[in-house]
Structures are given as C-alpha cells and as structure tokens.
Write a protein that holds these residues in place. Structure first.
Motif, PDB file in Angstrom:
ATOM      1  N   ALA A   1      -2.300  -8.551   2.569  1.00  0.00           N
ATOM      2  CA  ALA A   1      -3.679  -8.084   2.716  1.00  0.00           C
ATOM      3  C   ALA A   1      -3.976  -6.935   1.750  1.00  0.00           C
ATOM      4  CB  ALA A   1      -3.930  -7.645   4.150  1.00  0.00           C
ATOM      5  N   ILE A   2      -2.990  -6.035   1.561  1.00  0.00           N
ATOM      6  CA  ILE A   2      -3.175  -4.933   0.602  1.00  0.00           C
ATOM      7  C   ILE A   2      -3.239  -5.484  -0.816  1.00  0.00           C
ATOM      8  CG2 ILE A   2      -2.072  -2.879  -0.363  1.00  0.00           C
ATOM      9  CD1 ILE A   2      -0.927  -2.325   2.431  1.00  0.00           C
ATOM     10  N   GLU A   3      -2.377  -6.469  -1.111  1.00  0.00           N
ATOM     11  CA  GLU A   3      -2.361  -7.071  -2.446  1.00  0.00           C
ATOM     12  C   GLU A   3      -3.700  -7.725  -2.782  1.00  0.00           C
ATOM     13  OE1 GLU A   3      -0.346 -11.006  -4.482  1.00  0.00           O
ATOM     14  OE2 GLU A   3       0.817  -9.895  -2.983  1.00  0.00           O
ATOM     15  N   LYS A   4      -4.330  -8.372  -1.812  1.00  0.00           N
ATOM     16  CA  LYS A   4      -5.593  -9.063  -2.053  1.00  0.00           C
ATOM     17  C   LYS A   4      -6.795  -8.146  -1.900  1.00  0.00           C
ATOM     18  CE  LYS A   4      -4.171 -13.774  -0.933  1.00  0.00           C
ATOM     19  NZ  LYS A   4      -4.641 -14.350  -2.208  1.00  0.00           N
ATOM     20  N   GLY A   5      -6.566  -6.851  -1.566  1.00  0.00           N
ATOM     21  CA  GLY A   5      -7.664  -5.916  -1.444  1.00  0.00           C
ATOM     22  C   GLY A   5      -8.449  -6.042  -0.157  1.00  0.00           C
ATOM     23  N   ILE A   6      -7.886  -6.703   0.832  1.00  0.00           N
ATOM     24  CA  ILE A   6      -8.583  -6.859   2.116  1.00  0.00           C
ATOM     25  C   ILE A   6      -8.587  -5.538   2.872  1.00  0.00           C
ATOM     26  CG2 ILE A   6      -8.530  -8.096   4.317  1.00  0.00           C
ATOM     27  CD1 ILE A   6      -7.330 -10.473   2.840  1.00  0.00           C
ATOM     28  N   VAL A   7      -7.485  -4.765   2.779  1.00  0.00           N
ATOM     29  CA  VAL A   7      -7.411  -3.439   3.399  1.00  0.00           C
ATOM     30  C   VAL A   7      -6.865  -2.475   2.349  1.00  0.00           C
ATOM     31  CG1 VAL A   7      -7.105  -4.292   5.748  1.00  0.00           C
ATOM     32  CG2 VAL A   7      -5.097  -3.920   4.319  1.00  0.00           C
ATOM     33  N   SER A   8      -7.086  -1.196   2.582  1.00  0.00           N
ATOM     34  CA  SER A   8      -6.610  -0.183   1.640  1.00  0.00           C
ATOM     35  C   SER A   8      -5.126   0.095   1.864  1.00  0.00           C
ATOM     36  CB  SER A   8      -7.413   1.108   1.805  1.00  0.00           C
ATOM     37  OG  SER A   8      -7.255   1.611   3.124  1.00  0.00           O
ATOM     38  N   PRO A   9      -4.398   0.564   0.857  1.00  0.00           N
ATOM     39  CA  PRO A   9      -2.949   0.776   0.992  1.00  0.00           C
ATOM     40  C   PRO A   9      -2.563   1.826   2.027  1.00  0.00           C
ATOM     41  CG  PRO A   9      -3.589   0.679  -1.326  1.00  0.00           C
ATOM     42  CD  PRO A   9      -4.852   0.746  -0.532  1.00  0.00           C
ATOM     43  N   ASP A  10      -3.427   2.832   2.270  1.00  0.00           N
ATOM     44  CA  ASP A  10      -3.066   3.904   3.195  1.00  0.00           C
ATOM     45  C   ASP A  10      -3.572   3.664   4.612  1.00  0.00           C
ATOM     46  OD1 ASP A  10      -5.688   4.054   2.489  1.00  0.00           O
ATOM     47  OD2 ASP A  10      -5.756   6.255   2.326  1.00  0.00           O
TER      48      ASP A  10
ATOM     49  N   ILE B   1      -5.121 -12.429   9.474  1.00  0.00           N
ATOM     50  CA  ILE B   1      -4.990 -13.810   9.005  1.00  0.00           C
ATOM     51  C   ILE B   1      -6.327 -14.548   9.077  1.00  0.00           C
ATOM     52  CG2 ILE B   1      -2.582 -13.896   9.746  1.00  0.00           C
ATOM     53  CD1 ILE B   1      -3.424 -15.655  12.062  1.00  0.00           C
ATOM     54  N   PHE B   2      -7.299 -13.968   9.796  1.00  0.00           N
ATOM     55  CA  PHE B   2      -8.626 -14.581   9.869  1.00  0.00           C
ATOM     56  C   PHE B   2      -9.532 -14.138   8.716  1.00  0.00           C
ATOM     57  CE2 PHE B   2      -7.473 -14.636  14.469  1.00  0.00           C
ATOM     58  CZ  PHE B   2      -7.412 -16.011  14.602  1.00  0.00           C
ATOM     59  N   ALA B   3      -9.048 -13.239   7.869  1.00  0.00           N
ATOM     60  CA  ALA B   3      -9.875 -12.757   6.760  1.00  0.00           C
ATOM     61  C   ALA B   3     -10.083 -13.869   5.739  1.00  0.00           C
ATOM     62  CB  ALA B   3      -9.215 -11.559   6.099  1.00  0.00           C
ATOM     63  N   PRO B   4     -11.288 -14.001   5.188  1.00  0.00           N
ATOM     64  CA  PRO B   4     -11.537 -15.035   4.173  1.00  0.00           C
ATOM     65  C   PRO B   4     -10.624 -14.853   2.966  1.00  0.00           C
ATOM     66  CG  PRO B   4     -13.599 -14.113   4.969  1.00  0.00           C
ATOM     67  CD  PRO B   4     -12.510 -13.253   5.533  1.00  0.00           C
ATOM     68  N   GLY B   5     -10.035 -15.952   2.514  1.00  0.00           N
ATOM     69  CA  GLY B   5      -9.177 -15.916   1.340  1.00  0.00           C
ATOM     70  C   GLY B   5      -7.763 -15.487   1.601  1.00  0.00           C
ATOM     71  N   PHE B   6      -7.412 -15.217   2.872  1.00  0.00           N
ATOM     72  CA  PHE B   6      -6.060 -14.738   3.161  1.00  0.00           C
ATOM     73  C   PHE B   6      -5.106 -15.916   3.325  1.00  0.00           C
ATOM     74  CE2 PHE B   6      -2.580 -13.510   5.889  1.00  0.00           C
ATOM     75  CZ  PHE B   6      -2.163 -12.314   5.334  1.00  0.00           C
ATOM     76  N   SER B   7      -3.910 -15.831   2.722  1.00  0.00           N
ATOM     77  CA  SER B   7      -2.862 -16.828   2.881  1.00  0.00           C
ATOM     78  C   SER B   7      -1.539 -16.216   2.481  1.00  0.00           C
ATOM     79  CB  SER B   7      -3.134 -18.076   2.031  1.00  0.00           C
ATOM     80  OG  SER B   7      -2.044 -18.985   2.129  1.00  0.00           O
ATOM     81  N   THR B   8      -0.484 -16.523   3.257  1.00  0.00           N
ATOM     82  CA  THR B   8       0.861 -16.054   2.919  1.00  0.00           C
ATOM     83  C   THR B   8       1.714 -17.170   2.338  1.00  0.00           C
ATOM     84  OG1 THR B   8       1.633 -16.513   5.168  1.00  0.00           O
ATOM     85  CG2 THR B   8       0.824 -14.297   4.716  1.00  0.00           C
ATOM     86  N   ALA B   9       1.121 -18.346   2.124  1.00  0.00           N
ATOM     87  CA  ALA B   9       1.892 -19.469   1.587  1.00  0.00           C
ATOM     88  C   ALA B   9       2.339 -19.158   0.161  1.00  0.00           C
ATOM     89  CB  ALA B   9       1.058 -20.745   1.604  1.00  0.00           C
ATOM     90  N   GLN B  10       3.610 -19.503  -0.131  1.00  0.00           N
ATOM     91  CA  GLN B  10       4.148 -19.259  -1.470  1.00  0.00           C
ATOM     92  C   GLN B  10       3.578 -20.246  -2.480  1.00  0.00           C
ATOM     93  OE1 GLN B  10       5.991 -16.719  -2.190  1.00  0.00           O
ATOM     94  NE2 GLN B  10       6.371 -15.967  -0.115  1.00  0.00           N
ATOM     95  N   THR B  11       3.353 -21.479  -2.038  1.00  0.00           N
ATOM     96  CA  THR B  11       2.825 -22.518  -2.928  1.00  0.00           C
ATOM     97  C   THR B  11       1.643 -23.199  -2.262  1.00  0.00           C
ATOM     98  OG1 THR B  11       4.362 -24.164  -2.022  1.00  0.00           O
ATOM     99  CG2 THR B  11       5.075 -22.947  -3.982  1.00  0.00           C
TER     100      THR B  11
END
Length: 729
Positions: free
Chosen positions: A508-517, A529-539
């Motif tokens: 989520a931090i990597e995709k900018g959904i939440v701030s790092p701090d 996981i309900f955030a638009p565009g969120f996915s942890t799939a490697q492929t």
C-alpha cells in the motif's frame, strides 16, 4: 403461449436440472452414491435430453445421449462408482452446462469429442464387452428377414421373453403376503420422436421394484406395414405396495401425453394410438432401415434387449380401429393438485412488490390523516395494518429464494481453480436453505465468485507449504449463511495462511495508497485490500494480479445495502463476512426527529430505547460520553454531530438514546431528539435517484408525503467512532 416462451421455460428447467445434477454428483463425490442419488442425476440429465430433442438442439441432444447412457450403466451397476468416474461425470456436467448455454445464446456448441470418447471408453471398459456381441448376434436375424422370406412370422413367446428380460426378476419372488398393485402403460409415437427413450423409463420402474407382469405385442403389424416410429408395445408392471403412484408419475412427467398410463387391477394397458408420421419408406428392408441410424453400437449400449426387432404378428394394425384420442385421455387420471407451481414473469412480480410498497405508504398516510383529524378508528386501523403486513410478507415470500442456488456454482469454480492453480480445496457448506430476496440472490454471484477465487489463489497455500506448516495438503473453504437480526449474514472462510499484514502495508505504501509514516491498526491494514488498484500478486494471471476486483466486491455489496468485514488470523485463515438486507423493498423502522429533520432507524438494528439518568452517563477523555447499560459501557453518538447538522440534541439528557447493534463496532447509543412512531417503510435507493451518502442507506416517503432518510446504522457508527477517537487523541 408462443414457441419462444416455451423455449424460455425449457431453459429455466435446464437450470433446475443442472442444479439437481450438480447436487447429486457432489453427494457422490462425498461418498453418498446410493440408488436415489444416482437416479436423481439420471432424471435431471434425461429431462434435458428430452427437451433438447423436442426443440431440435441436435448437438445438445447427442451429447446428452452419451452422458445419459453412461449414467444408465451406472444405475444398473454395470459401471462401478469410483472417484475417477465421479470426476469424469462432473466434467461431463460442466460441458453439459456449456452446451445449454450455447443453445440458449445461439452460439457454437463446445468441443466435446474427447469427453464423449472418455465416457464411451468408461462404458466399454466396464460393461461394453457383452453388448457389442449381442448387437452382432442381432445382425444375421435382420439380414435373414431382409432377404425376402415369405414367412414373416416370429416366435412371439421368445420375443416376449426378450422384451421383458430387463424388467423381470424370476429369482426374487415376492415375499409371502406382500401386497402389490399394477401400472399399465403404452408409449405412443411421440415418445420416440421427441428425444425420449421409453426403454429407460421402464428401467426406472424396475428400479422402484416393479416387475413386468405382461407385455402387449398383439398390435405389432406385418413387416410390410411396420413403422418403427410408432408405439406398438404396452406393458403391465406389478409394483410393491410401498411405492406410491406419484413416484411412478414423476418418471413420465416430461414425456406427458406421449405415454398413456393407467393404474389399478381393474384397468388394462391403454389402447394403441396411431399418429401420423413424417413421410418415410414403409416397406423398406430392415437392413436398409437400420443403416441410417446414428450409432447402432451406441443404441445397443442403451437398449440391452432387442426391442426394435419385433416383426409380423398375426394381425395388421387396420384390423382394430384406433380409439378416439379422448379415450386414451380418459384412461389417465388427473395428477394431484398438491405441490403444483406456476412460472411468473419477473416484471409482473416486481410490479406486485411496487404496488405493495405503495399500499404501505397509503396506509401510513391514512393513519396520519385520521390522527390529525381527531377521528378514532383504532380497531379498523389495526385490522388494516395487519392485513397490509400479511400482504407484504406474502409478496416478499414469493420473491424469496434459497441462497443454495448461488452456493451450487462453487464446486465448479473450485474444479476450474484446481486445474489452473494445482490447489485442491474441500468445500464445506451450511445454511444453503436460507432464503433472501431474489434480487439479492442474483447480484450475489459476482462478489462471491471473486471472493472464492481470491481465497484459493491468495489465501490457501500450496500443498507443499501446507504440509510444512503441519496442515492437511488439501485446503478447506467454508461457506455459510444465516439470518441474524433481520439481516442475512454470509461467511466465506478459508484455512490458509491469513493476511500477511506486513506485505499488505508495504504494498500500500509502494502504490501510494497510504503514507509511509502512517500508524494503522490490524483491522485498517486488512481493509487496505479493498483499495482500488491494490494487489499483492507477484504475477498477473487469469485469476488475479491486476488490482481490480476487491474494490468492486465492496462496491457491489454496498449497492445491495450491505457491508463486508474481514477476520484474519496469521497461519489460521481468513474469513470474509457479508451482511446484507433480506429484501431491498420494504422493512420496519423507528421514526425519529433530529433538529428539524425526520430520520428512520431500521428496526433490525434497534435493541432498546431509554432516557438516561444523571448517573448513567460517564465521560471518557475530552470528547466522548459513555452510557452505562446494566454495568456495560457503550459509546454515545449524537446524530447531530455525526451527520454535520447545526440543530438537534447534543447532550444525552436533552433527548432519547436508542441502543443499536452493529456487526463491526458492537453496540452504540444514538442520541436523537425524540421518537415519533414505529412502522413499515418502503426503501427508495438514494444512489439511483441522487448519489451515495455515507451513513445513509436510502430514503422513504412518510405518511404526510415528506421524504425521510434511512440511516445506515453500521456505516454511521463505524465512521463516527474513529472520528471521535482522533478528536480525543
């Protein structure tokens, strides 16, 4: 009724038959493969085949014929039921579903050649050896007759033995004193033309314990007048007393008037009814007539007795006049009225629900007008309210459907996922008979499908990882449904590894959904996981990885007036809980005032209402009040502040507290100015007519014509409590 309407009825019945077959095969997969279960699957497939023949769906009929033949051999014990066979039958059912869909949409039939070959190989490997031999033995007889011998007479006694061999049980004499009754039947020409096979129906009678007492062959004409499309044979079966007449009638439900039935000792085999056949060569030699058959070997696999070889009894068909159609109809009693049903167009049903809603509004208006006019009609109004409620409940029960119709699709989804992911998952289902509104059932399919695919792809580990973690290599997916507080609660759980919260937060931090701090609780991380565009799939695969799906799931659930919550434990699994309204039309509510606004609190959430005393309210921090309810403290939420209004009660002693129960935040107390009434209300979608509003589930029309907002209690409490915590911090 137009042909198109009849066709739609056929496809609706196909859906029911496919569901029944799916249920039966699922029971076989679980180890329950008794006679009744196998018969239920056979009848479902047979019904589809009969309709396919009647409507001319050749590909569907041909495929179903092979499927039905295999099931027939299974019923007769010629093919043993093993796990490998059940898997084959399940794949065959999946392809049958594709065939039905192709016929409905007018598309190309799915490729089924390899599957048909597998089914035929299964029959040949277990029961096919003696059958081709019987077919070969029959060929010389047909050839001899075709060579033009003058004497066409046959040994009718031997023929009768052949015709009754499948249905007689000479080694099983009835028990002493056992009472039996008789059923008489004669298939007419239509029974052979519409895709049905009377021989299979006779086998179903034999499976019920029926024994062939007599086979009527006197109506078979000379060979030069023989029409293979006509029904010249009739049978009398002796049935055990324990078998009910309705069980026999069910066997012939689909074939209808194409098979005449009569019941009782004082009845006889219904008379022959000759129907006009399509033009065909009448005196064609038997060898030529059989040359055009689609598959003699396949026919012999189904018809293990030579029932299509009767020739030349002593009398012609013309020697006896065919009785009037009314005579045949008179011999068949009308079916019992109990358990009858009709199909109703959904538009008409929706119109009925809308009218019931208007009736509820009119009843509320009448009560309010009479009250304002000072007219007392307590008994009459109570009767009207009771009748209105009964009508509303009856109308809603018509729309109610068991959620099992949605759950029944899951086994196929799991089979598809097993082939693509290599993960084998065991399904456990409970509460499939729980009923809810048809509209809710129809719109549940997509979110449930995505949650299940997500659970298998992301939640359940591979077999190697599960073994390393000390788990069963086969995962478990649990589906359950239940009524709770006037709502339907659906749970989709797995016994996988649970949500990896560190990985979710990092993504989520990597995709900018939440701030790092940011500092988030475990529940807030799960909801990422309900955030638009969120996915942890490697492929990216055809199952997941594109970051769309879970946000759509939440949106779909919200549009149904429900909510979705997550319970996850590392290493133990994840549980998604959907809480939905039973219906989208009419509900009960409490009418309250907040400032100059009138609101509706759904009664399903209300626990109690009270006016607090001075010692019942305690402060927590600088901005929260807590209500002491019999030794348990719950937060107080002023609706004025939660909805951002400037007027209304702000202190607990200024108004009334309504204790409500929520799924995600437990109990809370809503502060309102006063309570006006309690009555039914008609739900109008706010998203459709205006736009979605947080904390508001919809709107309704009051008895005086004003519009009142319906509170989304769960969403309102969930939004208000974190806000109060942030203010206190």
């Amino acid at each position: 009724m137009s042909p198109e309407e009849i066709q739609q009825i056929f496809f609706a019945e196909c859906e029911e038959s496919l569901a029944a077959a799916e249920s039966g095969l699922a029971a076989c997969k679980a180890g329950t493969h008794d006679t009744d279960t196998v018969n239920a699957v056979f009848r479902a497939v047979h019904s589809i085949k009969g309709g396919a023949g009647a409507f001319g769906y050749a590909a569907l009929q041909g495929y179903t014929h092979t499927f039905e033949t295999l099931l027939s051999d299974v019923r007769e014990g010629l093919v043993p039921i093993e796990n490998k066979l059940v898997d084959l039958l399940l794949r065959a059912l999946d392809t049958l579903s594709d065939h039905v869909e192709a016929a409905r949409e007018g598309g190309d039939a799915p490729g089924d050649a390899s599957l048909i070959a597998e089914m035929e190989a299964s029959m040949a490997a277990n029961a096919g050896a003696p059958i081709p031999a019987a077919a070969e033995d029959a060929q010389p007889e047909v050839a001899d007759i075709a060579e033009g011998e003058e004497d066409f007479g046959l040994d009718l006694d031997a023929l009768l033995d052949d015709l009754t061999a499948d249905f007689s049980k000479p080694n099983e004499a009835p028990a002493a004193g056992e009472k039996r009754w008789k059923v008489h039947l004669r298939p007419h020409a239509g029974a052979m033309r519409n895709g049905s096979e009377p021989i299979l129906m006779l086998r179903e009678i034999a499976a019920l314990g029926g024994e062939c007492a007599h086979c009527e062959v006197s109506q078979i004409p000379q060979l030069d007048g023989f029409d293979p499309a006509q029904g010249y044979l009739g049978w009398t079966f002796s049935m055990p007393e324990k078998v009910e007449e309705t069980a026999v009638r069910e066997i012939f439900d689909f074939i209808g008037e194409d098979c005449a039935l009569a019941f009782g000792e004082d009845q006889d085999i219904p008379p022959l009814k000759i129907a006009q056949s399509p033009p065909r060569p009448v005196a064609k030699p038997a060898s030529a007539a059989t040359a055009g058959e689609p598959s003699p070997a396949a026919d012999s696999a189904v018809l293990s007795t030579p029932v299509e070889r009767p020739q030349a009894p002593e009398a012609k068909a013309d020697d006896k006049a065919a009785p009037a159609p009314a005579a045949a109809a008179a011999s068949t009693p009308a079916p019992p009225a109990a358990g009858q049903s009709i199909r109703i167009d959904l538009f008409k049903l929706d119109r009925l629900i809308d009218l019931v809603g208007e009736l509820v509004i009119a009843q509320a208006m009448l009560v309010q007008r009479l009250g304002m006019a000072g007219i007392s009609a307590t008994e009459e109004l109570a009767l009207l309210e009771s009748l209105t409620r009964d009508i509303q409940e009856s109308a809603m029960s018509i729309r109610a459907q068991p959620i099992g119709s949605v759950f029944s699709r899951v086994p196929r989804i799991l089979r598809d996922l097993a082939s693509s992911t290599g993960k084998h998952v065991k399904l456990e289902v409970s509460g499939e008979s729980t009923e809810l509104d048809k509209t809710v059932v129809e719109r549940l399919g997509e979110p449930l499908t995505h949650l299940i695919r997500n659970a298998v792809d992301h939640g359940i580990e591979s077999a190697e990882d599960r073994i390393a973690a000390g788990k069963d290599p086969e995962g478990t997916l649990t589906l359950s449904a239940e009524h709770r507080s006037g709502r339907i609660v659906i749970s989709i759980g797995d016994d996988g590894g649970g949500i990896n919260r560190e990985r979710v937060l990092a993504k989520a931090i990597e995709k900018g959904i939440v701030s790092p701090d940011v500092q988030l609780s475990a529940e807030e991380i799960d909801n990422l996981i309900f955030a638009p565009g969120f996915s942890t799939a490697q492929t990216v695969s055809n199952i997941s990885g594109r970051g769309v799906g879970m946000d759509v799931v939440r949106q779909n659930v919200k549009e149904l007036g429900g909510r979705i919550t997550i319970e996850s434990a590392p290493g133990k699994g994840t549980n998604f809980i959907l809480t939905l309204p039973l219906t989208l039309a009419i509900s009960d509510g409490m009418i309250v005032n907040v400032g100059d606004q009138t609101l509706v609190v759904p009664l399903a959430n209300v626990v109690e209402s009270l006016r607090p005393g001075q010692d019942d309210v305690q402060g927590l921090g600088v901005s929260r009040d807590m209500l002491n309810v019999r030794g348990r403290f719950i937060p107080i939420i002023a609706l004025r502040n939660a909805l951002g209004w400037k007027s209304g009660a702000q202190a607990p002693e200024e108004g009334v507290l309504i204790v409500v129960d929520t799924e995600s935040a437990g109990q809370a107390a809503l502060l309102v100015d006063d309570i006006c009434d309690q009555r039914q209300f008609v739900i109008k979608s706010l998203a459709t007519n205006f736009r979605p509003v947080d904390g508001v589930a919809g709107a309704t029309i009051l008895g005086d014509g004003r519009v009142a907002l319906i509170l989304d209690v769960d969403g309102l409490v969930a939004c208000a409590l974190p806000g109060m915590e942030r203010q206190a911090a």
